[in-house]
Every structure is written in C-alpha cells, then in structure tokens.
Design a protein around this motif. Structure first.
Motif, PDB file in Angstrom:
ATOM      1  N   GLY A   3      34.280  43.100  55.743  1.00 54.66           N
ATOM      2  CA  GLY A   3      35.650  43.533  55.428  1.00 54.66           C
ATOM      3  C   GLY A   3      35.862  43.494  53.931  1.00 54.66           C
ATOM      4  O   GLY A   3      35.224  42.719  53.225  1.00 54.66           O
ATOM      5  N   ILE A   4      36.728  44.345  53.434  1.00 56.38           N
ATOM      6  CA  ILE A   4      37.025  44.328  51.995  1.00 56.38           C
ATOM      7  C   ILE A   4      38.287  43.496  51.747  1.00 56.38           C
ATOM      8  O   ILE A   4      39.045  43.181  52.670  1.00 56.38           O
ATOM      9  CB  ILE A   4      37.215  45.750  51.420  1.00 56.38           C
ATOM     10  CG1 ILE A   4      38.441  46.437  52.027  1.00 56.38           C
ATOM     11  CG2 ILE A   4      35.958  46.595  51.639  1.00 56.38           C
ATOM     12  CD1 ILE A   4      38.950  47.596  51.202  1.00 56.38           C
ATOM     13  N   GLY A   5      38.500  43.127  50.488  1.00 57.98           N
ATOM     14  CA  GLY A   5      39.748  42.481  50.109  1.00 57.98           C
ATOM     15  C   GLY A   5      40.864  43.516  50.071  1.00 57.98           C
ATOM     16  O   GLY A   5      40.618  44.719  50.167  1.00 57.98           O
ATOM     17  N   THR A   8      40.997  33.757  50.217  1.00 58.71           N
ATOM     18  CA  THR A   8      40.223  34.460  51.256  1.00 58.71           C
ATOM     19  C   THR A   8      39.174  33.540  51.912  1.00 58.71           C
ATOM     20  O   THR A   8      39.161  33.424  53.144  1.00 58.71           O
ATOM     21  CB  THR A   8      39.596  35.754  50.692  1.00 58.71           C
ATOM     22  OG1 THR A   8      40.661  36.602  50.247  1.00 58.71           O
ATOM     23  CG2 THR A   8      38.779  36.498  51.733  1.00 58.71           C
ATOM     24  N   LEU A  47      39.252  32.513  55.922  1.00 57.72           N
ATOM     25  CA  LEU A  47      38.126  32.870  56.808  1.00 57.72           C
ATOM     26  C   LEU A  47      37.601  31.638  57.533  1.00 57.72           C
ATOM     27  O   LEU A  47      37.399  31.648  58.756  1.00 57.72           O
ATOM     28  CB  LEU A  47      36.982  33.501  56.000  1.00 57.72           C
ATOM     29  CG  LEU A  47      37.236  34.854  55.346  1.00 57.72           C
ATOM     30  CD1 LEU A  47      36.036  35.302  54.518  1.00 57.72           C
ATOM     31  CD2 LEU A  47      37.567  35.895  56.396  1.00 57.72           C
ATOM     32  N   HIS A  73      47.274  40.998  49.387  1.00 57.62           N
ATOM     33  CA  HIS A  73      47.559  39.810  50.210  1.00 57.62           C
ATOM     34  C   HIS A  73      48.976  39.858  50.745  1.00 57.62           C
ATOM     35  O   HIS A  73      49.837  40.534  50.178  1.00 57.62           O
ATOM     36  CB  HIS A  73      47.325  38.535  49.395  1.00 57.62           C
ATOM     37  CG  HIS A  73      45.864  38.229  49.241  1.00 57.62           C
ATOM     38  ND1 HIS A  73      45.238  37.193  49.895  1.00 57.62           N
ATOM     39  CD2 HIS A  73      44.901  38.865  48.535  1.00 57.62           C
ATOM     40  CE1 HIS A  73      43.952  37.205  49.600  1.00 57.62           C
ATOM     41  NE2 HIS A  73      43.719  38.207  48.765  1.00 57.62           N
ATOM     42  N   THR A  87      31.217  39.836  45.123  1.00 56.25           N
ATOM     43  CA  THR A  87      32.193  40.351  46.095  1.00 56.25           C
ATOM     44  C   THR A  87      32.012  41.870  46.178  1.00 56.25           C
ATOM     45  O   THR A  87      31.127  42.441  45.533  1.00 56.25           O
ATOM     46  CB  THR A  87      33.639  40.074  45.645  1.00 56.25           C
ATOM     47  OG1 THR A  87      33.885  40.838  44.466  1.00 56.25           O
ATOM     48  CG2 THR A  87      33.872  38.578  45.353  1.00 56.25           C
ATOM     49  N   VAL A  88      32.888  42.507  46.915  1.00 56.72           N
ATOM     50  CA  VAL A  88      32.803  43.968  47.046  1.00 56.72           C
ATOM     51  C   VAL A  88      32.934  44.627  45.668  1.00 56.72           C
ATOM     52  O   VAL A  88      32.149  45.527  45.326  1.00 56.72           O
ATOM     53  CB  VAL A  88      33.877  44.491  48.028  1.00 56.72           C
ATOM     54  CG1 VAL A  88      33.975  46.013  47.961  1.00 56.72           C
ATOM     55  CG2 VAL A  88      33.546  44.035  49.451  1.00 56.72           C
ATOM     56  N   SER A  95      43.391  42.345  45.668  1.00 65.22           N
ATOM     57  CA  SER A  95      41.955  42.214  45.419  1.00 65.22           C
ATOM     58  C   SER A  95      41.452  43.290  44.455  1.00 65.22           C
ATOM     59  O   SER A  95      41.837  44.462  44.558  1.00 65.22           O
ATOM     60  CB  SER A  95      41.195  42.323  46.737  1.00 65.22           C
ATOM     61  OG  SER A  95      39.806  42.301  46.477  1.00 65.22           O
ATOM     62  N   SER A  96      40.559  42.877  43.558  1.00 68.60           N
ATOM     63  CA  SER A  96      39.957  43.856  42.641  1.00 68.60           C
ATOM     64  C   SER A  96      39.036  44.820  43.395  1.00 68.60           C
ATOM     65  O   SER A  96      38.588  45.814  42.826  1.00 68.60           O
ATOM     66  CB  SER A  96      39.201  43.153  41.517  1.00 68.60           C
ATOM     67  OG  SER A  96      38.167  42.359  42.050  1.00 68.60           O
ATOM     68  N   LYS A 115      31.847  32.634  43.279  1.00 67.90           N
ATOM     69  CA  LYS A 115      32.362  33.881  43.834  1.00 67.90           C
ATOM     70  C   LYS A 115      32.599  34.825  42.658  1.00 67.90           C
ATOM     71  O   LYS A 115      33.408  34.540  41.782  1.00 67.90           O
ATOM     72  CB  LYS A 115      33.656  33.602  44.607  1.00 67.90           C
ATOM     73  CG  LYS A 115      34.303  34.849  45.190  1.00 67.90           C
ATOM     74  CD  LYS A 115      35.522  34.493  46.023  1.00 67.90           C
ATOM     75  CE  LYS A 115      36.312  35.735  46.384  1.00 67.90           C
ATOM     76  NZ  LYS A 115      37.547  35.417  47.120  1.00 67.90           N
ATOM     77  N   LYS A 169      41.162  42.768  57.136  1.00 64.26           N
ATOM     78  CA  LYS A 169      41.658  41.698  58.016  1.00 64.26           C
ATOM     79  C   LYS A 169      43.164  41.590  57.972  1.00 64.26           C
ATOM     80  O   LYS A 169      43.782  41.827  56.945  1.00 64.26           O
ATOM     81  CB  LYS A 169      41.132  40.366  57.505  1.00 64.26           C
ATOM     82  CG  LYS A 169      39.790  40.017  57.999  1.00 64.26           C
ATOM     83  CD  LYS A 169      39.633  38.513  57.919  1.00 64.26           C
ATOM     84  CE  LYS A 169      38.258  38.181  58.394  1.00 64.26           C
ATOM     85  NZ  LYS A 169      37.259  38.701  57.456  1.00 64.26           N
ATOM     86  N   THR A 215      28.840  37.597  48.640  1.00 69.66           N
ATOM     87  CA  THR A 215      29.901  36.605  48.876  1.00 69.66           C
ATOM     88  C   THR A 215      30.036  36.322  50.365  1.00 69.66           C
ATOM     89  O   THR A 215      30.352  35.208  50.778  1.00 69.66           O
ATOM     90  CB  THR A 215      31.250  37.085  48.306  1.00 69.66           C
ATOM     91  OG1 THR A 215      31.127  37.195  46.894  1.00 69.66           O
ATOM     92  CG2 THR A 215      32.369  36.096  48.591  1.00 69.66           C
ATOM     93  N   ASN A 262      41.472  33.355  44.102  1.00 69.33           N
ATOM     94  CA  ASN A 262      40.245  33.756  44.800  1.00 69.33           C
ATOM     95  C   ASN A 262      39.780  32.706  45.811  1.00 69.33           C
ATOM     96  O   ASN A 262      38.814  32.927  46.534  1.00 69.33           O
ATOM     97  CB  ASN A 262      39.141  34.151  43.807  1.00 69.33           C
ATOM     98  CG  ASN A 262      38.520  32.962  43.109  1.00 69.33           C
ATOM     99  OD1 ASN A 262      39.028  31.842  43.191  1.00 69.33           O
ATOM    100  ND2 ASN A 262      37.424  33.208  42.420  1.00 69.33           N
ATOM    101  N   GLU A 322      26.475  43.037  49.971  1.00 68.76           N
ATOM    102  CA  GLU A 322      27.095  42.048  49.080  1.00 68.76           C
ATOM    103  C   GLU A 322      26.610  40.637  49.405  1.00 68.76           C
ATOM    104  O   GLU A 322      25.955  40.409  50.431  1.00 68.76           O
ATOM    105  CB  GLU A 322      28.628  42.114  49.184  1.00 68.76           C
ATOM    106  CG  GLU A 322      29.158  41.750  50.560  1.00 68.76           C
ATOM    107  CD  GLU A 322      30.528  41.084  50.526  1.00 68.76           C
ATOM    108  OE1 GLU A 322      30.704  40.125  49.749  1.00 68.76           O
ATOM    109  OE2 GLU A 322      31.397  41.512  51.301  1.00 68.76           O
TER     110      GLU A 322
HETATM  111  N1  PSU Z   1      36.683  39.603  53.855  1.00 68.63           N
HETATM  112  C1  PSU Z   1      35.853  39.138  54.804  1.00 68.63           C
HETATM  113  N2  PSU Z   1      34.745  38.471  54.452  1.00 68.63           N
HETATM  114  C2  PSU Z   1      34.420  38.254  53.141  1.00 68.63           C
HETATM  115  C3  PSU Z   1      35.293  38.780  52.128  1.00 68.63           C
HETATM  116  C4  PSU Z   1      36.395  39.439  52.542  1.00 68.63           C
HETATM  117  O1  PSU Z   1      36.114  39.319  55.977  1.00 68.63           O
HETATM  118  O2  PSU Z   1      33.392  37.618  52.867  1.00 68.63           O
HETATM  119  C5  PSU Z   1      34.922  38.609  50.691  1.00 68.63           C
HETATM  120  C6  PSU Z   1      34.317  39.915  50.136  1.00 68.63           C
HETATM  121  O3  PSU Z   1      33.280  39.591  49.247  1.00 68.63           O
HETATM  122  C7  PSU Z   1      35.482  40.535  49.387  1.00 68.63           C
HETATM  123  C8  PSU Z   1      36.168  39.302  48.859  1.00 68.63           C
HETATM  124  O4  PSU Z   1      35.084  41.413  48.359  1.00 68.63           O
HETATM  125  O5  PSU Z   1      36.090  38.358  49.918  1.00 68.63           O
HETATM  126  C9  PSU Z   1      37.605  39.536  48.459  1.00 68.63           C
HETATM  127  O6  PSU Z   1      38.102  38.395  47.857  1.00 68.63           O
HETATM  128  P1  PSU Z   1      39.545  38.404  47.165  1.00 68.63           P
HETATM  129  O7  PSU Z   1      40.513  38.519  48.303  1.00 68.63           O
HETATM  130  O8  PSU Z   1      39.621  37.092  46.437  1.00 68.63           O
HETATM  131  O9  PSU Z   1      39.581  39.593  46.258  1.00 68.63           O
END
Ligand code: PSU
Ligand code: MN
Length: 335
Positions: free
Chosen positions: A155-157, A293, A297, A160, A135-136, A170-171, A116, A189, A56, A290, A54
C-alpha cells in the motif's frame, strides 16, 4: 530505439560511478554513486523486464521473520513470472538496486533500526553512511534514476486522517506527481483519508487506474467506496498506459490499484474497529509524523490477532504477480 539508447547511456553512467565507489575503501557514496546488482543491470541493458520493490515494507511494515520470508517469496513470484526483482535500499550509505539474500536478511533483522527513508531523508542517509529502508517515494526516485518503469508494493502512503489540520500528507503522493514510475499497490489503507488522498493525486496530475474494477480498493478490502477515473482489464492494457505516459513525457507517475483477492480480504468491520482503536492510541501517545504509519500497521496487526498481517502478505504477493506480468508486457511492447 532511441528509448533503448538513452536508457543504456544513463545506465552506463551509473555503473561507472558505482565502480569508482567500489574502489573507494569502505567509504559511503557521497557524490551520488549507486550499486546495481549485476542481474538487474544486465536485464536493464537488454531491455528485459525488471520489477522494483521497496524496503520499508520489510523493515517497518512487517515483523521478523515474516518480513524476510515475504520479501523472498515476493522476489520468487516476480522471477517465476518472467521478470527480475530489484529490491531497493540504502546500505552503509550506498543506494542499492537489487539486494542479495544476505542483504535482505540484514534489512529484515535491522527492522526499525534501519532508517525509514522517504525522499527527504535520502541525502542524509547517504551522507552519514547509514542503512535506509526506502519508502514508496524514495524507491520511485531510485527506480526512475535507473529506468525501471514498474514498481510493486503493498500500500502507498496518503493523506492522513485529520491531514487537513496536521498537513500530514505522505511524500509518496508528491513523488507520484513528479516521477514517471508505475506503482502497483492494493490501494490505500483506511488508516488514511482515502477521498482526500484521491483528490490530492488528482491535483498532482497522477493517473489512477484500478484493475478490473471501478472502485478504488482499500488495501484490506476490495472497495473504499470511492470511484477511480480509469479502469484496466489486463497487464497488456497497463503496459500501454505506462508506454503512453512515457512517450508523452508527462513525467508523472501512475498508480495502479489491484484489489486484494476475495479469499484473503479481511472482514471490513473487524479491521475498521481495530483501526479506530489504533488511531485513538496514536493520538493519546502523541505518535505523529513518519512514526505514525509503522505504529498503526503494527497495532492493527496485534488487535486483529495477526489477521491483518496475513491479508497484507497475500495482497503483496498478488501485486507482485500482476506487476511482473505488466513488466513483461511492457518489455514486449518496447521490442
Ligand atoms: N502502507 C503499508 N505498508 C507500508 C507502508 C505503507 O500498508 O509498509 C510504508 C510504505 O513504505 C510507504 C510508507 O511508502 O509506509 C508511507 O509512510 P508515511 O505515511 O510516513 O509517508
Ligand atoms: Mn507523514
């Protein structure tokens, strides 16, 4: 054999549309054309292992220049372990599968000036000719489109914290429920609500497996205290899982969680207190949606004096190593 044939047919369709797009002078790619790097398209048509990555994480997940350095090192690890890396992003409105060094640099220096791009944003970024860091969810969408079954990230979203009120989910989770790509990550996370994230994945019908552990990892630390439904012991076992999911046409994704290597895991207490403080600041500054996250981080990294970034880089590399081995095992299985 049928698999290989249908894969080739899809690929040819996309390659054709990409050629057409190249001839259209400088225009964006309305109509769904995409650009596949020649190294990637060649590997795909020959059934050789490819690992999707990915973007992002490059633009919004890490600061410059560590983001660029990490992106290059991750690609090198994938190569050293026998697979072709395919970093995915949208550049000048064209979805790109596989980026050149210059393109990686462009994304890394754009940072959060790149958009993003989650699934909901794809059409807009393409239509407006923008630069989108996927993103993922968006990366899974494109990986699936060109038949790349293995995708590595950090890591994935997830759901929250307080997601039961804000509905900020997260989508990435719904994408896992609808797109048959295996996502290799270090779990979720603890800026997120991990138990609810796992519940949501169950509802979406997503197979969640952890590598050599019964505990779902929490990104910076090896365990979240939550159990996983499946455990895998080797890349080969992962490959069989992916193949069964494909053959059964379940059409759902698979989440494979690889715990951070012990020597790189951050102190749980230090991280947790930094997360608590960052979450409080996000609320005070009204940072939602969005933007949350990326803010968390960056802030957790500041508060831990860079310790969280070092852990983050180490776990992404570890995932790339494992993901390349899974892609190689899967290509072997399909021969
Ligand atoms: N978690 C991380 N690093 C990241 C992301 C999540 O530790 O870079 C990024 C990924 O691209 C993930 C996105 O798909 O944030 C999720 O964002 P959101 O929570 O807005 O769906
Ligand atoms: Mn969100």
């Amino acid at each position: 054999a049928f698999f290989a044939l249908s894969r080739l047919a899809t690929l040819r369709r996309h390659l054709t549309s990409s050629d057409t797009n190249d001839k259209a002078a400088g225009g964006s790619s309305i109509g769904g054309s995409i650009k596949i790097a020649s190294e990637v398209s060649e590997a795909l048509s020959l059934g050789r292992p490819v690992v999707a990555l990915e973007s992002t994480i490059i633009s919004h997940g890490m600061p410059y220049p560590k983001n660029l350095q990490t992106a290059k090192e991750v690609e090198a690890i994938v190569r050293e372990n026998g697979a072709v890396p395919a970093t995915i992003a949208i550049l000048d409105g064209t979805p790109c599968i596989g980026l050149s060094t210059e393109e990686l640099e462009r994304l890394a220096t754009l940072g959060n000036r790149a958009q993003k791009t989650a699934r909901r944003d794809i059409a807009y970024v393409v239509a407006s000719g923008g630069n989108g860091a996927t993103t993922v969810s968006a990366t899974m969408f494109f990986a699936s489109m060109v038949n790349i079954p293995v995708f590595v990230t950090g890591g994935i979203g997830g759901v929250h914290r307080h997601g039961e009120h804000t509905m900020d989910i997260s989508s990435d989770l719904t994408e896992l429920g609808r797109t048959p790509v295996a996502v290799i990550s270090a779990g979720v996370k603890s800026i997120l609500d991990i138990p609810r994230t796992l519940e949501y994945l169950e509802t979406q019908g997503v197979c969640v497996a952890a590598y050599k552990t019964n505990d779902f990892p929490a990104f910076f630390t090896e365990s979240s205290g939550c159990k996983v439904p499946c455990r895998v012991e080797s890349p080969e076992e992962c490959a069989r899982l992916i193949e069964a999911n494909m053959k059964l046409k379940l059409r759902t994704g698979i989440l494979i969680a690889v715990p951070i290597p012990k020597e790189h895991s951050a102190s749980g207490n230090i991280i947790e207190s930094a997360i608590q403080r960052a979450l409080k600041e996000a609320r005070e500054k009204n940072i939602t949606g969005n933007a949350e996250t990326p803010f968390l981080l960056a802030r957790v990294n500041e508060l831990t004096g860079g310790a969280s970034l070092a852990s983050n880089i180490a776990l992404v590399k570890n995932n790339a190593l494992f993901g390349a081995k899974v892609a190689v095992a899967l290509a072997h299985l399909r021969q």
